[in-house]
Design a protein around this motif. Structure first.
Motif, short mmCIF file in Angstrom:
data_model
loop_
_atom_site.label_atom_id
_atom_site.label_comp_id
_atom_site.label_asym_id
_atom_site.label_seq_id
_atom_site.Cartn_x
_atom_site.Cartn_y
_atom_site.Cartn_z
N UNK A 9 0.84 -1.20 0.00
CA UNK A 9 0.00 0.00 0.00
C UNK A 9 0.87 1.25 0.00
N UNK A 10 1.95 1.23 0.78
CA UNK A 10 2.87 2.36 0.86
C UNK A 10 3.48 2.64 -0.52
N UNK A 11 3.90 1.59 -1.21
CA UNK A 11 4.49 1.76 -2.54
C UNK A 11 3.49 2.37 -3.52
N UNK A 12 2.25 1.92 -3.45
CA UNK A 12 1.22 2.43 -4.36
C UNK A 12 0.93 3.91 -4.10
N UNK A 13 0.88 4.31 -2.83
CA UNK A 13 0.61 5.72 -2.53
C UNK A 13 1.76 6.62 -2.98
N UNK A 14 3.00 6.11 -2.87
CA UNK A 14 4.15 6.90 -3.35
C UNK A 14 4.07 7.08 -4.86
N UNK A 15 3.75 6.00 -5.58
CA UNK A 15 3.65 6.09 -7.04
C UNK A 15 2.51 7.02 -7.46
N UNK A 16 1.37 6.90 -6.78
CA UNK A 16 0.23 7.75 -7.10
C UNK A 16 0.55 9.21 -6.81
N UNK A 17 1.13 9.45 -5.64
CA UNK A 17 1.49 10.82 -5.27
C UNK A 17 2.51 11.41 -6.22
N UNK A 153 1.86 5.34 4.82
CA UNK A 153 1.53 5.39 3.40
C UNK A 153 0.80 6.69 3.06
N UNK A 154 -0.14 7.08 3.93
CA UNK A 154 -0.87 8.32 3.70
C UNK A 154 0.06 9.53 3.73
N UNK A 155 0.94 9.57 4.73
CA UNK A 155 1.89 10.68 4.85
C UNK A 155 2.84 10.72 3.65
N UNK A 156 3.35 9.55 3.27
CA UNK A 156 4.29 9.49 2.15
C UNK A 156 3.62 9.88 0.83
N UNK A 157 2.34 9.53 0.68
CA UNK A 157 1.63 9.88 -0.54
C UNK A 157 1.53 11.38 -0.72
N UNK A 158 1.16 12.10 0.35
CA UNK A 158 1.08 13.55 0.27
C UNK A 158 2.46 14.17 0.06
N UNK A 175 10.38 4.39 -4.78
CA UNK A 175 9.54 3.28 -4.35
C UNK A 175 10.34 1.99 -4.29
N UNK A 176 11.40 1.90 -5.10
CA UNK A 176 12.27 0.72 -5.05
C UNK A 176 12.93 0.60 -3.69
N UNK A 177 13.39 1.72 -3.15
CA UNK A 177 14.01 1.72 -1.82
C UNK A 177 12.99 1.34 -0.76
N UNK A 178 11.78 1.88 -0.88
CA UNK A 178 10.72 1.59 0.08
C UNK A 178 10.41 0.10 0.11
N UNK A 179 10.25 -0.48 -1.07
CA UNK A 179 9.89 -1.90 -1.15
C UNK A 179 11.01 -2.78 -0.60
#
Length: 248
Positions: A9-17, A153-158, A175-179
């Protein structure tokens, strides 16, 4: 809940943001993008200060004595910095950013490449050095739920929206580093079957707060600290806590 869901979920929010940030970035003047980066630097300072206050944790004081917590942080940062410098972690992170940039973009030299690498490095550090990274990933791996990673994930997305508006697609590459990092910590939690004692976690969180100050200084363009070289400090901190506790 399957371990690793929080990281996904965290990776997806980073990509979307990051995607939204890139879309908005071309419509924002440079002055506005710089102001957004400055604001993120100030918010990072606030998060850093909150994390660093864990040096006053009662659990940490009970484990090592009232005068030792500050010394543990003081010892962890230079020892970790020496190790990171010898390993050239900052240089390696930048090389990874350059490698990713060359494969995800066409051309891109000079200022464009530097902006991509800077976005990758700064975003990777911000998304991966906070206490929620460690605590949330371990908790997820232990089967205690991914609530902390969902918050992160919410914080990282914003944050990714604001960063990508300034730095571009380098933020998405982080996102590679996050994953890799959060996935590894989640696996550690699965294998460990338990969490670090509260005192050790407090030390890790306090040192992580100090490192976030370095990230903030970079965002505010006050000092280009090699924060990646200091990352081993978060591993040194719990070791020093254990050593001091044994000496009590």
């Amino acid at each position: 809940m399957i371990p690793g869901t929080g990281t996904l979920v965290n990776a997806l929010t980073v990509l979307l943001g990051a995607g939204l940030g890139v879309a908005l970035g071309h419509r924002l003047p440079e002055r506005t993008r710089d102001l957004v980066t400055d604001g993120l630097g100030l918010v990072t300072l606030l998060i850093a200060g909150t994390s660093a206050m864990e040096v006053l944790s009662p659990a940490l004081s009970d484990a090592v004595g009232s005068s030792a917590p500050m010394l543990i942080v003081l010892g962890s940062v230079p020892i970790g910095g020496i190790a990171g410098s010898l390993l050239r972690l900052e240089q390696r992170v930048e090389q990874v950013g350059g490698w990713v940039q060359r494969r995800l973009t066409r051309g891109g030299a000079g200022e464009a490449r530097q902006r991509f690498v800077e976005g990758f490095v700064v975003s990777s550090l911000l998304f991966c050095t906070g206490p929620l990274t460690i605590l949330g990933s371990l908790s997820d791996g232990l089967g205690n739920g991914a609530d902390q990673l969902y918050l992160k994930a919410a914080l990282d997305g914003f944050a990714a929206i604001a960063f990508a508006a300034s730095f571009g697609w380098g933020v998405a590459a982080s996102v590679l580093t996050v994953v890799v990092l959060q996935g590894t910590l989640t696996l550690v939690g699965v294998a460990a079957g338990g969490v670090l004692p509260e005192a050790h976690l407090a030390a890790v969180t306090a040192v992580g707060g100090v490192l976030l100050v370095g990230v903030a200084l970079r965002l505010l363009r006050l000092r280009d600290l090699a924060v990646a070289d200091l990352l081993p400090a978060v591993l040194v901190a719990p070791v020093l806590v254990q050593v001091v506790a044994w000496m009590q």
